[in-house]
Design a protein around this motif. Sequence first.
Motif, short mmCIF file in Angstrom:
data_model
loop_
_atom_site.label_atom_id
_atom_site.label_comp_id
_atom_site.label_asym_id
_atom_site.label_seq_id
_atom_site.Cartn_x
_atom_site.Cartn_y
_atom_site.Cartn_z
N PRO A 183 3.99 0.77 -0.82
CA PRO A 183 4.69 1.37 -0.44
C PRO A 183 6.16 0.80 0.76
O PRO A 183 5.70 0.62 1.63
N VAL A 184 7.45 1.05 0.04
CA VAL A 184 8.03 0.80 1.43
C VAL A 184 7.75 1.61 2.42
O VAL A 184 7.69 2.81 3.00
N GLY A 185 7.98 1.00 3.92
CA GLY A 185 7.31 1.73 5.28
C GLY A 185 6.23 2.00 5.43
O GLY A 185 5.78 2.76 6.55
N ALA A 186 4.75 2.11 4.48
CA ALA A 186 3.84 2.47 5.05
C ALA A 186 3.65 2.44 6.17
O ALA A 186 3.30 0.25 6.27
N ASP A 187 2.63 2.39 7.05
CA ASP A 187 1.69 1.64 7.86
C ASP A 187 0.15 1.99 7.48
O ASP A 187 -0.32 2.54 6.93
N LEU A 188 -0.04 0.61 7.06
CA LEU A 188 -0.85 -0.13 6.20
C LEU A 188 -2.27 -0.63 7.20
O LEU A 188 -3.38 -1.00 6.85
N SER A 189 -2.02 0.21 8.41
CA SER A 189 -2.47 -0.94 9.37
C SER A 189 -4.75 -0.23 9.07
O SER A 189 -5.70 -0.95 9.74
N MET A 190 -4.61 1.29 8.63
CA MET A 190 -5.93 1.64 8.46
C MET A 190 -6.92 1.29 7.05
O MET A 190 -7.95 1.41 7.11
N VAL A 191 -6.16 0.22 6.63
CA VAL A 191 -6.66 0.05 4.98
C VAL A 191 -7.40 -1.09 5.10
O VAL A 191 -8.99 -0.26 4.63
N ALA A 192 -7.44 -2.10 5.68
CA ALA A 192 -8.90 -2.63 5.89
C ALA A 192 -10.15 -2.51 6.81
O ALA A 192 -11.29 -2.02 6.42
N PRO A 193 -9.45 -1.87 7.78
CA PRO A 193 -10.92 -0.99 8.40
C PRO A 193 -11.51 0.14 7.68
O PRO A 193 -12.68 0.43 7.56
N ALA B 1 5.07 -1.62 6.27
CA ALA B 1 5.51 -2.39 5.19
C ALA B 1 6.93 -2.39 5.36
O ALA B 1 7.67 -2.02 4.84
N PHE B 2 7.16 -3.90 4.54
CA PHE B 2 8.27 -4.75 4.07
C PHE B 2 9.51 -4.06 4.93
O PHE B 2 11.00 -4.26 4.78
#
Length: 195
Positions: free
Chosen positions: A114-124, A12-13
């Motif tokens: 959060p800055v730098g967060a890996d959001l790849s699993m939020v949608a699943p 993120a960002f």
Amino acid sequence: MIPTKELKKLQAFHKDPKLKKDMVAEILNHQKQDQIVKGTYGQENGKWRGCAVGCSIHSLNIRYGKNIPTGEHKAYEAELGIPESLAKLEDYLFEAMPNDKAMAWPAEFMKAIPVGADLSMVAPKFIAATLRDVVKLKYVSDDKAVVKAVLDTAKLWECVIAGKTVKPAAWSAARSAAWSAARSAARSAAWSAAA
């Protein structure tokens, strides 16, 4: 959004606190200037106005000299390190909210990440949880075929969350089962209504 390969890991960002700060500041400025509006990704009638995604992309264009179309959800990935699926979710929730809450939503959405967060699993995770919740609804839970189709699809998403690769054939089978169950449920409802 059915993953046919590993989900793209984004930060993120792009791990840049200044990018987040700039985005939030510009979106808050849009909010203050009454430039956030439902139903359009952006329009210019002497004053620019746009929706949650349109406002965010317009903010990128202003702060960073970009020329990205304001309805381009995929720009969130390249420019902000936020999955396109979350841009679409942000958009959907914005349009569904009461106006007073919707106008604050774009800034709240950006602030929450959060800055730098890996959001790849939020949608699943969101999809799997929603599917598990929907089977609890009375009009769904009464039809065993629909419940099975929904829960089988939730299991596929849970495999994705666990890092497993789900073959396209499994997604296709789940889709076919869901359509079959939905048609059967619709025929039953029509039959009951006619009787």
